[in-house]
Write a protein that holds these residues in place. Structure first.
Motif, PDB file in Angstrom:
ATOM      1  N   ARG A  72      11.928   8.332  10.384  1.00  0.00           N
ATOM      2  CA  ARG A  72      12.573   6.981  10.043  1.00  0.00           C
ATOM      3  C   ARG A  72      12.344   6.191   9.037  1.00  0.00           C
ATOM      4  N   GLU A  73      11.230   6.909   8.069  1.00  0.00           N
ATOM      5  CA  GLU A  73      10.742   6.258   6.875  1.00  0.00           C
ATOM      6  C   GLU A  73      10.198   4.955   6.925  1.00  0.00           C
ATOM      7  N   LEU A  74       9.497   4.728   7.973  1.00  0.00           N
ATOM      8  CA  LEU A  74       8.942   3.330   8.347  1.00  0.00           C
ATOM      9  C   LEU A  74       7.420   3.148   7.515  1.00  0.00           C
ATOM     10  N   LEU A  75       6.941   3.973   7.122  1.00  0.00           N
ATOM     11  CA  LEU A  75       5.548   4.069   6.676  1.00  0.00           C
ATOM     12  C   LEU A  75       5.530   4.358   5.088  1.00  0.00           C
ATOM     13  N   VAL A  76       4.456   3.636   4.430  1.00  0.00           N
ATOM     14  CA  VAL A  76       4.005   3.682   3.133  1.00  0.00           C
ATOM     15  C   VAL A  76       3.114   4.799   2.854  1.00  0.00           C
ATOM     16  N   SER A  77       2.126   4.735   4.040  1.00  0.00           N
ATOM     17  CA  SER A  77       0.968   5.825   4.036  1.00  0.00           C
ATOM     18  C   SER A  77       0.336   6.081   5.202  1.00  0.00           C
ATOM     19  N   LEU A  78      -0.157   6.888   5.694  1.00  0.00           N
ATOM     20  CA  LEU A  78      -0.694   7.580   6.938  1.00  0.00           C
ATOM     21  C   LEU A  78      -1.928   8.153   6.491  1.00  0.00           C
ATOM     22  N   GLN A  79      -3.019   7.813   7.527  1.00  0.00           N
ATOM     23  CA  GLN A  79      -4.452   8.512   7.550  1.00  0.00           C
ATOM     24  C   GLN A  79      -4.845   8.464   8.948  1.00  0.00           C
ATOM     25  N   ASP A  80      -5.477   9.612   9.310  1.00  0.00           N
ATOM     26  CA  ASP A  80      -6.169   9.855  10.768  1.00  0.00           C
ATOM     27  C   ASP A  80      -7.393   9.269  10.741  1.00  0.00           C
ATOM     28  N   LEU A  81      -7.975   8.832  11.981  1.00  0.00           N
ATOM     29  CA  LEU A  81      -9.311   8.458  12.168  1.00  0.00           C
ATOM     30  C   LEU A  81     -10.099   9.530  12.583  1.00  0.00           C
ATOM     31  N   GLY A  82     -10.970  10.099  11.831  1.00  0.00           N
ATOM     32  CA  GLY A  82     -11.794  11.213  12.043  1.00  0.00           C
ATOM     33  C   GLY A  82     -13.294  10.584  12.006  1.00  0.00           C
ATOM     34  N   ALA A  83     -14.092  11.642  11.190  1.00  0.00           N
ATOM     35  CA  ALA A  83     -15.625  11.067  11.192  1.00  0.00           C
ATOM     36  C   ALA A  83     -15.516   9.658  10.400  1.00  0.00           C
ATOM     37  N   ALA A  84     -16.405   8.885  11.041  1.00  0.00           N
ATOM     38  CA  ALA A  84     -16.663   7.514  10.818  1.00  0.00           C
ATOM     39  C   ALA A  84     -15.724   6.412  11.010  1.00  0.00           C
ATOM     40  N   LEU A 121     -12.735   3.965  11.472  1.00  0.00           N
ATOM     41  CA  LEU A 121     -11.885   3.019  10.676  1.00  0.00           C
ATOM     42  C   LEU A 121     -12.754   2.836   9.522  1.00  0.00           C
ATOM     43  N   THR A 122     -13.957   3.024   9.239  1.00  0.00           N
ATOM     44  CA  THR A 122     -14.848   2.862   7.962  1.00  0.00           C
ATOM     45  C   THR A 122     -14.183   3.948   7.094  1.00  0.00           C
ATOM     46  N   SER A 123     -14.221   5.337   7.257  1.00  0.00           N
ATOM     47  CA  SER A 123     -13.715   6.131   6.341  1.00  0.00           C
ATOM     48  C   SER A 123     -12.092   6.001   6.124  1.00  0.00           C
ATOM     49  N   SER A 124     -11.530   5.767   7.157  1.00  0.00           N
ATOM     50  CA  SER A 124      -9.958   5.793   6.842  1.00  0.00           C
ATOM     51  C   SER A 124      -9.633   5.107   6.039  1.00  0.00           C
ATOM     52  N   SER A 125     -10.038   3.481   6.263  1.00  0.00           N
ATOM     53  CA  SER A 125      -9.592   2.418   5.432  1.00  0.00           C
ATOM     54  C   SER A 125     -10.159   2.403   4.036  1.00  0.00           C
ATOM     55  N   ALA A 126     -11.512   2.738   4.038  1.00  0.00           N
ATOM     56  CA  ALA A 126     -11.960   2.848   2.623  1.00  0.00           C
ATOM     57  C   ALA A 126     -11.484   4.005   1.708  1.00  0.00           C
ATOM     58  N   GLU A 127     -11.048   5.165   2.314  1.00  0.00           N
ATOM     59  CA  GLU A 127     -10.502   6.205   1.553  1.00  0.00           C
ATOM     60  C   GLU A 127      -9.156   5.908   1.344  1.00  0.00           C
ATOM     61  N   MET A 128      -8.284   5.248   1.957  1.00  0.00           N
ATOM     62  CA  MET A 128      -7.215   4.790   1.635  1.00  0.00           C
ATOM     63  C   MET A 128      -6.937   3.776   0.483  1.00  0.00           C
ATOM     64  N   ALA A 129      -7.967   2.705   0.751  1.00  0.00           N
ATOM     65  CA  ALA A 129      -8.046   1.949  -0.345  1.00  0.00           C
ATOM     66  C   ALA A 129      -8.169   2.571  -1.862  1.00  0.00           C
ATOM     67  N   SER A 130      -9.377   3.539  -1.650  1.00  0.00           N
ATOM     68  CA  SER A 130      -9.818   4.134  -2.969  1.00  0.00           C
ATOM     69  C   SER A 130      -8.637   4.921  -3.526  1.00  0.00           C
ATOM     70  N   LYS A 131      -7.955   5.613  -3.026  1.00  0.00           N
ATOM     71  CA  LYS A 131      -6.809   6.486  -3.435  1.00  0.00           C
ATOM     72  C   LYS A 131      -5.726   5.683  -4.062  1.00  0.00           C
ATOM     73  N   GLY A 132      -5.336   4.472  -3.626  1.00  0.00           N
ATOM     74  CA  GLY A 132      -4.569   3.560  -3.845  1.00  0.00           C
ATOM     75  C   GLY A 132      -4.967   2.516  -5.111  1.00  0.00           C
ATOM     76  N   GLU A 133      -6.308   2.410  -5.084  1.00  0.00           N
ATOM     77  CA  GLU A 133      -7.195   1.608  -5.957  1.00  0.00           C
ATOM     78  C   GLU A 133      -6.580   0.223  -5.571  1.00  0.00           C
ATOM     79  N   VAL A 134      -6.702  -0.254  -4.422  1.00  0.00           N
ATOM     80  CA  VAL A 134      -6.455  -1.512  -3.933  1.00  0.00           C
ATOM     81  C   VAL A 134      -7.604  -1.933  -2.833  1.00  0.00           C
ATOM     82  N   GLY A 135      -7.448  -3.152  -2.439  1.00  0.00           N
ATOM     83  CA  GLY A 135      -8.564  -3.625  -1.451  1.00  0.00           C
ATOM     84  C   GLY A 135      -7.815  -3.632   0.081  1.00  0.00           C
ATOM     85  N   VAL A 136      -8.642  -3.649   1.121  1.00  0.00           N
ATOM     86  CA  VAL A 136      -8.088  -3.863   2.524  1.00  0.00           C
ATOM     87  C   VAL A 136      -8.782  -4.632   3.099  1.00  0.00           C
TER      88      VAL A 136
END
Length: 745
Positions: free
Chosen positions: A268-280, A282-297
């Protein structure tokens, strides 16, 4: 959530360097964190840094080496850096695939460790918008006579079957080896494949200042706190009951809902980006998403749905509870996203936002409890140069020689053949794979023991083949050449099915890289991996590194596991391993160069590993693969089976067993002073046993070496070497090959 941008986070507790060391950081790394933060980290921040700077999350001892691998090609849709790699298979479709390890959790609690390993790799697949269509597994345990190995084997196999069967994804292949160095450190590597519309795939980079961060899926608990990221970054002993709580607990039925919810959100094209929560978590998922997008969270821990009351913010941030996803959503779409989550009965909660701060900020309600620069967390993690050194006395000195199970003086090849067929590394895996559903979803064309590679139909024409391989014993003898052999054997399996490689994924399982001899193994192995991939035009689209696989008893065999995906134009012409027609001619095809040291026969005789393997003819192997592949696709040969563990005679016996037809062989021993070298020597990925009419085999000779060996037919394997002759009935071969059956009553 308030925005105290100038505020300092609650720092009443600054744990200090001793706490950092307990969490796996070094004093120098702690000092670097203080430098980058401009102050000492508090409890939340130290927990986040310790995980993101762990070996499992940062690859700090391997990242530089991995950068030498080939990663681009005409069919690559997604390469390293995303949740999974993907290749183009035409008709607007892409195949996503990846392999990952869950070794340390499985050594602590094998059922949940293996089950959540499957769940985690499946999330990597649908995190980029692909529907999972298959799972394969690569397993390593100690000798099956060991009580501990049996416990780990039983638990892991049950866990894999439970998760895959419950979620409805077929397990279509894999491998298992039994070797003493895996006694305390079993390996559980899971590979998954998915299918997606190429133009509908999604990436994980956070984007859009002011967009909303939504957590959806299962609730968050204390299970898995410090799990994969901590366990996979340190050695551990035989008995570590205190680490049992760090093993995640999986629920395949919850993941099934999460899968469908994720795919509907993407459809339904409702998402801008998507990441699974694996090792670490919320820590790794949020930081990696922010790093790839060069933004803050910004994230608010008070909004995270909890399974257990009273969890502290640092616990919520690092929990590895399973079946959760994180996505970025435009504000106008949040209600629609939450409605879809409600439909699939998964928690959907807005827990934060994308900012322009370049920081990962953690709140507990209105209280700022953590504020960390994203580059410091992800991009500035220290990377180390290894100090490799080949062990004094040669590679074999690291490992004890195996216990002999076959008298070295046995001179009857028939007796040796039966011993090899019944040995743990060659015996039929049917008792294991029969516990997995390989047919669900109705795509499976070739399943285990029908072909050397699994084959799946594609909905718009054509098919894919997939195989996973990794012989640790031979890599232990020669990390460079042994790793090239692993790639060649995996590619040879595809050739037998009629498939051409499109891309490769890998899972590099090694000991402690801070030790010079392990660093040498890792360095040489990656060098061999890169060289083989370049020779075969098989780009590496992703993978995983699992280090510190050792205990007081020593390291595992260096085990670079490789998975290859290939394509074939017509599933109706997918190759088979077993002999198919009475009277067909049997031939040895390819630049087969048998070598006894390091072979399965050598192991049965209790011989130590050799200090090196023979030269690997990459170009000759590539030509043989192409010749066999084309012959299979054209229907010119009736069967094709690569020569791997156990050598030529074992390969012929397996082809006879898989096809239910015997064979009569006249073997050319004139050039071999030691008959065992021809009969049982190994040259992985460089030799095939094929059957077909004489004209088809003669045509192969124009492209690669071909030696006629005999004829298909009868109910026995009859062999005449000139110096001796013997015959073994199919019934005797079948009985020997079923040696593992008693382990699974």
């Amino acid at each position: 959530m308030s925005d105290p941008s100038a505020a300092t986070p609650n720092s009443s507790a600054t744990p200090g360097v001793d706490a950092a060391v307990e969490l796996g950081l070094t004093p120098a790394e702690y000092a670097l964190i203080v430098e980058k933060m401009g102050r000492e980290p508090n409890e939340v921040e130290l927990a986040v840094f310790s995980l993101l700077w762990s070996e499992h999350c940062s690859y700090k001892h391997s990242k530089k080496l991995l950068g030498t691998l080939p990663t681009t090609g005409p069919k690559v849709v997604m390469g390293p850096g995303e949740n999974a790699g993907a290749v183009d298979v035409g008709h607007g479709l892409a195949i996503a695939f990846k392999v990952e390890s869950h070794n340390h959790p499985s050594a602590v609690e094998p059922f949940q460790g293996a089950a959540t390993g499957v769940g985690g790799i499946l999330r990597d697949i649908f995190a980029i918008g692909a529907r999972p269509i298959a799972v394969l597994d690569s397993l390593r345990f100690g000798e099956p006579t060991s009580e501990r190995s049996r416990y780990l084997l039983d638990g892991a196999v049950q866990g894999i079957g439970h998760y895959g069967n419950s979620i409805g994804v077929p397990n279509i292949g894999g491998e298992v080896y039994f070797e003493h160095p895996y006694e305390q450190n079993c390996l559980v590597n899971a590979m998954a494949l998915g299918m997606a519309e190429t133009d509908r795939m999604i990436r994980s980079a956070a984007a859009g200042i002011g967009n909303v961060v939504v957590l959806f899926g299962a609730s968050t608990g204390r299970d898995g706190i410090g799990g994969a990221s901590v366990l996979a970054s340190a050695e551990f002993g035989e008995d570590d009951p205190d680490k049992r709580p760090t093993v995640q607990v999986g629920d395949p039925f919850e993941e099934s809902k999460l899968l469908e919810c994720s795919l509907e959100l993407l459809e339904r094209e409702l998402l801008v980006s998507l990441q699974d929560l694996g090792a670490a978590g919320l820590t790794s998922s949020s930081a990696e998403m922010a790093s790839k997008g060069e933004v803050g969270v910004d994230l608010d821990m008070s909004k995270v749905p909890l399974r257990e009351p009273g969890m502290a913010p640092w616990e919520i941030m690092i929990s590895e509870s399973q079946e959760r996803m994180l996505c970025v959503v435009e504000p106008a779409q949040v209600d629609a996203v939450l409605t879809v989550c409600e439909k699939w009965e998964v928690h959907g909660t807005a827990i934060g936002s994308v900012t322009d701060t370049g920081h990962l900020r953690v709140f507990d309600g209105d209280e700022l409890v953590g504020d960390m620069p994203v580059p410091a967390l992800v991009d500035d993690c220290p990377l180390y140069d290894l100090e490799p050194a080949k062990p004094e006395g040669g590679a074999p000195t690291i490992y004890d020689a195996p216990a002999a199970t076959l008298d070295h003086d046995v001179s009857d090849p028939g007796v040796t053949l039966l011993a090899l067929l019944g040995s743990p590394n060659i015996a039929s895996r049917k008792p294991l794979f029969q516990q997995y559903d390989c047919l669900v979803q109705s795509r499976t064309v070739r399943r285990p023991e029908q072909a050397d590679a699994a084959v799946l139909m594609l909905p718009r024409g054509g098919a894919i083949a997939v195989s996973i391989d990794g012989n640790g014993r031979r890599v232990a003898a020669d990390p460079y050449r042994g790793t090239m052999e692993n790639v060649l054997e995996c590619a040879a399996n595809l050739a037998c099915a009629g498939a051409e490689p499109l891309g490769l994924t890998n899972c590099l399982n090694f000991g402690n890289p801070e030790k010079p001899h392990i660093a040498w193994q890792l360095t040489e192995s990656i060098r061999g991996l890169g060289e083989a991939c370049r020779a075969l035009d098989a780009p590496v689209v992703g993978g995983n590194v699992s280090l510190y696989n050792e205990s007081a008893g020593g390291p595992i065999y260096p085990t670079p596991v490789v998975g290859l995906v290939g394509e074939l134009p017509d599933p109706a012409y997918a190759g088979r391993s077993g002999f198919a027609r009475e009277g067909d001619t049997i031939a040895l095809v390819g630049p087969f160069a048998p070598f006894l040291p390091g072979s399965e026969l050598s192991k049965l005789r209790g011989e130590p590993l050799p200090d090196g393997l023979e030269h690997v003819d990459l170009e000759g192997a590539k030509a043989a693969h192409a010749a066999v592949r084309d012959a299979v696709r054209a229907g010119a040969i009736a069967s094709a089976h690569d020569i791997a563990e156990g050598g030529l005679l074992v390969a012929v016996a397996e082809a006879a067993l898989f096809g239910g037809l015997g064979a009569t062989l006249q073997l050319p021993l004139d050039d071999f002073a030691d008959p065992d070298r021809l009969l049982f020597g190994e040259s992985p990925g460089r030799g095939f046993i094929v059957s077909g009419d004489a004209a088809a085999l003669e045509a192969l000779r124009e492209r690669t070496p071909v030696t006629v060996l005999g004829t298909v037919g009868g109910d026995a394997l009859s062999v005449d070497t000139g110096a001796t002759s013997f015959a073994v009935t199919l019934a005797e071969l079948r009985e020997a090959h079923g040696a593992l059956a008693p382990l699974f009553p």
